[in-house]
Design a protein around this motif. Sequence first.
Motif, mmCIF file in Angstrom:
data_model
loop_
_atom_site.group_PDB
_atom_site.id
_atom_site.type_symbol
_atom_site.label_atom_id
_atom_site.label_comp_id
_atom_site.label_asym_id
_atom_site.label_seq_id
_atom_site.Cartn_x
_atom_site.Cartn_y
_atom_site.Cartn_z
ATOM 1 N N THR A 166 -5.513 28.967 -2.043
ATOM 2 C CA THR A 166 -5.982 29.079 -3.299
ATOM 3 C C THR A 166 -7.494 28.694 -3.507
ATOM 4 O OG1 THR A 166 -4.983 26.902 -4.020
ATOM 5 C CG2 THR A 166 -3.595 28.942 -4.531
ATOM 6 N N LEU A 167 -8.063 29.052 -4.521
ATOM 7 C CA LEU A 167 -9.551 28.594 -4.695
ATOM 8 C C LEU A 167 -9.454 28.252 -6.148
ATOM 9 C CD1 LEU A 167 -12.547 28.978 -4.252
ATOM 10 C CD2 LEU A 167 -12.673 31.236 -5.344
ATOM 11 N N SER A 168 -10.002 27.067 -6.193
ATOM 12 C CA SER A 168 -9.641 26.153 -7.638
ATOM 13 C C SER A 168 -11.331 25.623 -7.902
ATOM 14 C CB SER A 168 -8.853 25.171 -7.303
ATOM 15 O OG SER A 168 -7.661 25.580 -6.961
ATOM 16 N N THR A 169 -11.109 25.143 -8.985
ATOM 17 C CA THR A 169 -12.348 24.401 -9.462
ATOM 18 C C THR A 169 -12.177 23.043 -9.113
ATOM 19 O OG1 THR A 169 -11.308 23.712 -11.592
ATOM 20 C CG2 THR A 169 -12.637 25.809 -11.575
ATOM 21 N N GLY A 170 -13.369 22.137 -9.146
ATOM 22 C CA GLY A 170 -13.410 20.910 -8.910
ATOM 23 C C GLY A 170 -12.540 20.012 -9.854
ATOM 24 N N ILE A 171 -12.922 20.565 -11.131
ATOM 25 C CA ILE A 171 -11.906 19.889 -12.132
ATOM 26 C C ILE A 171 -10.451 19.877 -11.969
ATOM 27 C CG2 ILE A 171 -11.273 19.910 -14.750
ATOM 28 C CD1 ILE A 171 -13.952 20.525 -15.149
ATOM 29 N N ASP A 172 -9.895 21.136 -11.528
ATOM 30 C CA ASP A 172 -8.377 21.314 -11.229
ATOM 31 C C ASP A 172 -8.144 20.562 -10.128
ATOM 32 O OD1 ASP A 172 -8.427 23.161 -13.253
ATOM 33 O OD2 ASP A 172 -8.653 24.906 -12.001
ATOM 34 N N ILE A 173 -8.755 20.364 -9.036
ATOM 35 C CA ILE A 173 -8.378 19.612 -7.790
ATOM 36 C C ILE A 173 -8.302 17.912 -8.130
ATOM 37 C CG2 ILE A 173 -8.831 18.979 -5.624
ATOM 38 C CD1 ILE A 173 -7.563 21.740 -5.803
ATOM 39 N N THR A 174 -9.312 17.600 -9.162
ATOM 40 C CA THR A 174 -9.434 16.295 -9.337
ATOM 41 C C THR A 174 -8.334 15.922 -10.181
ATOM 42 O OG1 THR A 174 -11.823 16.512 -9.496
ATOM 43 C CG2 THR A 174 -10.950 14.839 -10.456
ATOM 44 N N ARG A 175 -7.819 16.878 -11.018
ATOM 45 C CA ARG A 175 -6.790 16.464 -11.856
ATOM 46 C C ARG A 175 -5.456 16.476 -10.787
ATOM 47 N NH1 ARG A 175 -6.431 17.113 -17.060
ATOM 48 N NH2 ARG A 175 -4.272 17.408 -16.890
ATOM 49 N N LYS A 176 -5.226 17.040 -9.745
ATOM 50 C CA LYS A 176 -4.218 17.032 -8.862
ATOM 51 C C LYS A 176 -4.220 15.533 -7.889
ATOM 52 C CE LYS A 176 -3.488 21.895 -8.326
ATOM 53 N NZ LYS A 176 -3.423 23.110 -7.543
ATOM 54 N N LEU A 177 -5.789 15.253 -7.750
ATOM 55 C CA LEU A 177 -5.753 14.220 -6.694
ATOM 56 C C LEU A 177 -5.445 13.048 -7.508
ATOM 57 C CD1 LEU A 177 -8.916 14.454 -4.996
ATOM 58 C CD2 LEU A 177 -6.654 15.036 -4.133
ATOM 59 N N LEU A 178 -5.563 12.935 -8.969
ATOM 60 C CA LEU A 178 -5.341 11.826 -9.894
ATOM 61 C C LEU A 178 -3.910 11.704 -10.089
ATOM 62 C CD1 LEU A 178 -8.034 12.106 -12.504
ATOM 63 C CD2 LEU A 178 -7.854 10.271 -10.681
ATOM 64 N N LYS A 179 -3.260 13.052 -10.203
ATOM 65 C CA LYS A 179 -1.615 12.885 -10.314
ATOM 66 C C LYS A 179 -0.871 12.683 -8.844
ATOM 67 C CE LYS A 179 -1.598 16.856 -12.410
ATOM 68 N NZ LYS A 179 -0.832 18.043 -13.193
ATOM 69 N N ASP A 180 -2.017 12.689 -7.769
ATOM 70 C CA ASP A 180 -1.479 12.527 -6.653
ATOM 71 C C ASP A 180 -0.339 13.312 -5.995
ATOM 72 O OD1 ASP A 180 -1.306 10.776 -4.265
ATOM 73 O OD2 ASP A 180 0.508 9.655 -4.655
ATOM 74 N N VAL A 181 -0.792 14.615 -6.020
ATOM 75 C CA VAL A 181 0.032 15.728 -5.615
ATOM 76 C C VAL A 181 -0.950 16.378 -4.621
ATOM 77 C CG1 VAL A 181 1.556 15.811 -7.450
ATOM 78 C CG2 VAL A 181 -0.832 17.331 -7.535
#
Length: 335
Positions: A147-162
């Motif tokens: 998948t191609l994602s934005t930096g904001i989307d991936i940052t949200r995932k990292l903060l949720k630890d997924v």
Amino acid sequence: YMAGQKMNNTNPLVSIIVPVYKVERYIHRSIDSLLRQTYNNLEIILVDDGSPDNCPFICDKYAMQDNRIRVIHKSNGGLSDARNAALNVMTGQYVTFVDSDDYIADNMIEKFIETVKLYQCNMVVAGMNIIDKNNQIYDYRRTLTSTLSTGIDITRKLLKDVFPFNFVCAKIFESSLFEEIRFPVGRHYEDTATTYKLTHKCERIYCIADCLYFYELEREGNITSELNTSKAIKSYIDGCLNSREQIFFCQKHKDFSDLLPVLTKRLQLWALLAIQSAISLGYKEYMFYYHQIRIYIRSLSYTQRMTHLQIALTFPIIYYSLYPLLSRLKKMYKN
């Protein structure tokens, strides 16, 4: 030659940073996997972090055999300090990290660079293969579809630890992302303190479904394998610190303000683990960590605090006396 290749957009120079400390058993496997890469324009930086075994000699021997290898010898400062030393001298347009007890697929760097070019992204993530204590390999940390994602989307995932999780390994970054960003020296979970800040600077991030990184999970000396030792409390305290910094980050960047309840709960769970573990060290050490925890969570209102943690912080002496008894009763009840 390297300077000229660095500016070549067709085959940009990639820096591979490898901290080295007491990994004599694994280091050949790790470095050999880098030298087998199907992508050749590499700057491999081996950082001997004051390793007391034969690793410094092994690193120097490899450097004599391949001019793409640079060796930094330094006094022991830990994983973050070793990575930072390499970041300060790297010259690659892109950078990736490999732990010296791990190894990578022969085509990992080529796959990363092909993806960077195809999707014009600042960062690429691959899945991880896990090597367990029986040397069994299985894929674990991965995405099912690329998948191609934005930096904001991936940052949200990292903060949720997924996925793609906070490991800097199995990822490649534009080197410019590290301007003004370094790993916190002396802290456990240093990736958790760093990676979300890098992804937040990205416009586009591509996640590859392939597992291209091989992670040695239970090596002796590996942080993951030592959490049942005295180092555990330090790791819990560092977990508190990371969570607190992430809370401040979300308060500053309103795109992530809805994650504050998740991060607040995580901070308290780390705090509770630290306090409960500190009881086994004795009263003096327990009170030392108690005061440290109070500092970390003082920004939380009483209504935000978990009941169990609030009792521990309000009545520390009673909690110190009763928690071991309650734990034993709980175990007896389960049995």
